[in-house]
Design a protein around this motif. Structure first.
Motif, PDB file in Angstrom:
ATOM      1  N   GLY A 186      10.272  61.758  14.529  1.00 44.33           N
ATOM      2  CA  GLY A 186      11.856  61.480  14.299  1.00 44.33           C
ATOM      3  C   GLY A 186      11.774  60.305  13.273  1.00 44.33           C
ATOM      4  O   GLY A 186      13.229  59.888  13.304  1.00 44.33           O
ATOM      5  N   VAL A 187      11.016  60.253  12.292  1.00 42.48           N
ATOM      6  CA  VAL A 187      11.152  59.110  11.475  1.00 42.48           C
ATOM      7  C   VAL A 187      12.258  59.411  10.254  1.00 42.48           C
ATOM      8  O   VAL A 187      13.012  58.461   9.922  1.00 42.48           O
ATOM      9  N   LEU A 188      12.888  60.745  10.166  1.00 43.46           N
ATOM     10  CA  LEU A 188      13.969  61.027   9.284  1.00 43.46           C
ATOM     11  C   LEU A 188      15.336  60.224   9.737  1.00 43.46           C
ATOM     12  O   LEU A 188      15.943  59.743   8.863  1.00 43.46           O
ATOM     13  N   ASP A 189      15.387  59.822  11.027  1.00 46.69           N
ATOM     14  CA  ASP A 189      16.574  59.192  11.464  1.00 46.69           C
ATOM     15  C   ASP A 189      16.298  57.809  11.093  1.00 46.69           C
ATOM     16  O   ASP A 189      17.290  56.963  11.317  1.00 46.69           O
ATOM     17  N   LEU A 190      15.331  57.013  10.780  1.00 47.72           N
ATOM     18  CA  LEU A 190      15.266  55.687  10.052  1.00 47.72           C
ATOM     19  C   LEU A 190      15.500  55.671   8.705  1.00 47.72           C
ATOM     20  O   LEU A 190      15.711  54.417   8.275  1.00 47.72           O
ATOM     21  N   LEU A 191      15.587  56.776   8.132  1.00 51.51           N
ATOM     22  CA  LEU A 191      15.929  56.934   6.405  1.00 51.51           C
ATOM     23  C   LEU A 191      17.491  56.883   6.451  1.00 51.51           C
ATOM     24  O   LEU A 191      18.152  57.379   7.294  1.00 51.51           O
ATOM     25  N   SER A 192      18.011  56.099   5.436  1.00 53.04           N
ATOM     26  CA  SER A 192      19.350  56.355   4.996  1.00 53.04           C
ATOM     27  C   SER A 192      19.800  57.872   4.848  1.00 53.04           C
ATOM     28  O   SER A 192      19.175  58.693   4.210  1.00 53.04           O
ATOM     29  N   PRO A 193      21.106  58.173   5.205  1.00 55.29           N
ATOM     30  CA  PRO A 193      21.326  59.674   5.167  1.00 55.29           C
ATOM     31  C   PRO A 193      21.254  60.323   4.027  1.00 55.29           C
ATOM     32  O   PRO A 193      21.158  61.151   3.736  1.00 55.29           O
ATOM     33  N   LYS A 194      21.854  59.309   2.982  1.00 56.16           N
ATOM     34  CA  LYS A 194      21.855  59.810   1.743  1.00 56.16           C
ATOM     35  C   LYS A 194      20.582  60.350   0.742  1.00 56.16           C
ATOM     36  O   LYS A 194      20.528  61.190  -0.087  1.00 56.16           O
ATOM     37  N   LEU A 195      19.445  59.954   1.640  1.00 47.75           N
ATOM     38  CA  LEU A 195      18.181  60.286   1.115  1.00 47.75           C
ATOM     39  C   LEU A 195      17.649  61.621   1.998  1.00 47.75           C
ATOM     40  O   LEU A 195      16.862  62.189   1.591  1.00 47.75           O
ATOM     41  N   HIS A 196      18.344  62.122   2.811  1.00 49.08           N
ATOM     42  CA  HIS A 196      17.938  63.328   3.461  1.00 49.08           C
ATOM     43  C   HIS A 196      17.814  64.472   2.651  1.00 49.08           C
ATOM     44  O   HIS A 196      16.789  65.407   2.881  1.00 49.08           O
ATOM     45  N   GLU A 197      18.745  64.896   2.187  1.00 47.55           N
ATOM     46  CA  GLU A 197      18.820  66.318   1.381  1.00 47.55           C
ATOM     47  C   GLU A 197      17.601  66.520   0.504  1.00 47.55           C
ATOM     48  O   GLU A 197      16.821  67.410   0.618  1.00 47.55           O
ATOM     49  N   ASN A 198      17.572  65.400  -0.650  1.00 47.18           N
ATOM     50  CA  ASN A 198      16.340  65.547  -1.523  1.00 47.18           C
ATOM     51  C   ASN A 198      14.868  65.483  -0.698  1.00 47.18           C
ATOM     52  O   ASN A 198      13.973  66.429  -1.030  1.00 47.18           O
ATOM     53  N   LEU A 199      14.748  64.683   0.440  1.00 48.78           N
ATOM     54  CA  LEU A 199      13.375  64.670   1.100  1.00 48.78           C
ATOM     55  C   LEU A 199      13.390  66.105   1.831  1.00 48.78           C
ATOM     56  O   LEU A 199      12.282  66.345   1.703  1.00 48.78           O
TER      57      LEU A 199
END
Length: 503
Positions: A186-199
């Motif tokens: 669940g590491v995606l939740d540790l990233l800034s939301p603004k980075l989710h789409e491209n990632l």
């Protein structure tokens, strides 16, 4: 360093770390307080394997090559005196101290908790290298180390900007197993939301990731990623997955069909082996569909299986040629099935059907029908299916031969094995195009003479029946290649079989 000898051995590594041999065990103290019992030595390298370690970067890497006899000393013949083990631990910690707490020199489950404790008790050197060590070991990409640091919460010591930097670096690695590990945690939740789409868009480009075994038991992981995308992102993802008007979503453990498929004129959609509970009502808007595979939904929900729900709108798919509903615990089939006028192949096998809707008889273009592994005791009249070339009704409870079959003049393959059929229709010879006739494992005692009129028959399965003799007309089956008489009561091979061509 100081060494104290006496009944209890004591070794002081520095002002904060001390090891003591107490009651035949080595105990690690930090700032005078007990921190950890050193249970075993981490590593022994057989002399013949020393060169294998030339390129090893850390003890964690070396563990892949370890001889684990010392870790499992209670199961091995190696016995290490407590004093020897004590001095070995002292040596390890001394080297670690001399190299500025380089976490590569100790196993992660010791080096990082110890380094963290040292920062808490005021060790300035530990404070200086703590963040650097976490970042460096994450950057190594070693899956077990990454797993350990994330699960144990070491990223909490970073700012959001620092977390983003180190995690994006990991996500950009060309390592499917590492990506799967990150998603599983669940590491995606540790990233800034603004980075989710491209990632997420980049992750969807890594197609081998979709069926990575490590993620199979991670509930709905793919849909969770997909749902975070904007509508344009979702359309972009699906567009990249479509090949030659075909979208393959099988075995992705998704729990719903993405509605964005409506943006594409799909001809084939495979969503088999997933976790769908129902087919969405909007499926009827997919007017261009020719192939729809819905087989085997929510298999892993056993024993709480539910029948797949089929909407009336399915009947709007007038161009559909193949429909696979295999293995969905269906107890009944909706009447709308008869609206699929273009249907050529229908698979209803491995369900709980006991009857069929009358409308099924309207599928005049149907060429293949599979009713295997259901609960049929009788098959309703399907004589209007005049274009059927193959029908399978194996593993049911039929006791009577379905006589409507005799009207299916184009039939080439007929499989009725594993039922309770006692007799074959006397005029079976009317099926002139029949090539395969499978009657294995029934209770048939006689074969009618008309069997010899099946001039195109190549395979005749009579395995495990109550047969004692075969009709003489069997000699007329000039194209017969396989005749299975195993486990019957036929003791003598009929003379007429000598007329068959050898294969």
């Amino acid at each position: 360093m100081s060494i104290i000898l006496g009944p209890h051995r004591e070794f002081r590594v520095n002002d904060f770390i001390t090891l003591k041999l107490e009651w035949d065990g080595t105990i690690l103290y930090v700032n005078g307080k007990e921190f950890m019992i050193c249970k075993y030595l981490l590593l022994t390298i057989p002399i013949e394997k020393v060169r294998e370690f030339d390129n090893i970067d850390s003890i964690d890497d070396a563990k892949d090559f370890l001889n684990s006899e010392l870790e499992l000393a209670h199961e091995s013949k190696i016995e290490i005196p407590p004093e020897t083990e004590f001095w070995a631990h002292c040596s390890n910690l001394q080297v670690w101290d001399e190299h500025d707490y380089d976490t590569r020199l100790l196993h992660s489950n010791l080096s990082f908790p110890l380094l963290k404790r040292l920062t808490e008790v005021g060790d300035e050197r530990a404070k200086r290298v703590f963040h650097e060590e976490i970042a460096r070991r994450l950057a190594s990409g070693h899956r077990n180390v990454v797993h350990y640091l994330i699960v144990r919460g070491y990223l909490e010591f970073f700012t959001q900007e620092q977390r983003d930097t180190v995690l994006l670096d990991l996500f950009e690695r060309d390592d499917v197993d590492l990506l799967a590990k990150l998603l599983e945690l669940g590491v995606l939740d540790l990233l800034s939301p603004k980075l989710h789409e491209n990632l997420i868009l980049r992750l969807f480009d890594t197609k081998p990731l979709f069926r990575c075994s490590q993620l199979l038991n991670t509930e709905g992981w793919l849909m969770k990623l997909y749902n975070r995308l904007s509508e344009q992102g979702k359309i972009h993802v699906l567009g990249n997955l479509i090949e030659s008007d075909r979208l393959d979503l099988h075995k992705l453990h998704i729990f719903k069909i993405p509605k964005e498929i409506l943006y594409f004129p799909l001809k084939q959609l495979d969503v088999s082996s997933n976790r769908l509970k129902e087919i969405p009502e909007w499926i009827g808007e997919c007017r261009t569909l020719e192939v729809l595979n819905l087989a085997f939904q929510h298999l892993d929900s056993f024993p709480n299986k539910e029948a797949l729900k089929i909407p009336k709108s399915l009947g709007n798919l007038h161009h559909l040629k193949l429909l696979n509903l295999k293995g969905n615990q269906l107890e009944e089939l909706p009447e709308i099935i008869g609206s699929l006028k273009s249907l050529e192949t229908l698979d209803l096998s491995e369900n709980d059907l006991k009857d069929l809707p009358e409308s099924l008889n309207q599928l005049s273009k149907l060429q293949e029908l599979d009713l295997s592994r259901n609960q049929f005791t009788i098959i309703p009249d399907l004589s209007n299916l005049i274009n059927l070339r193959r029908i399978r009704i194996i593993h049911n409870n039929l006791s009577i031969f379905p006589t409507f079959i005799l009207k299916l003049k184009k039939l080439e393959k007929l499989s009725l094995s594993y039922n309770k059929i006692e007799a074959i229709a006397s005029n079976i010879g009317v099926l002139k195009n029949l090539k395969l006739f499978d009657l294995d494992s029934n209770i048939i005692s006689t074969i009618p003479e008309s069997i010899g009129e099946l001039e195109n028959l190549e395979i005749l399965g009579l395995y495990k029946n109550n047969l004692k003799v075969l009709p003489n007309s069997i000699k007329n089956l000039k194209k017969l290649k396989i005749l299975d008489l195993r486990d019957t009561n036929i003791k003598d091979i009929p003379e007429s079989l000598k007329h068959l061509p050898s294969q």
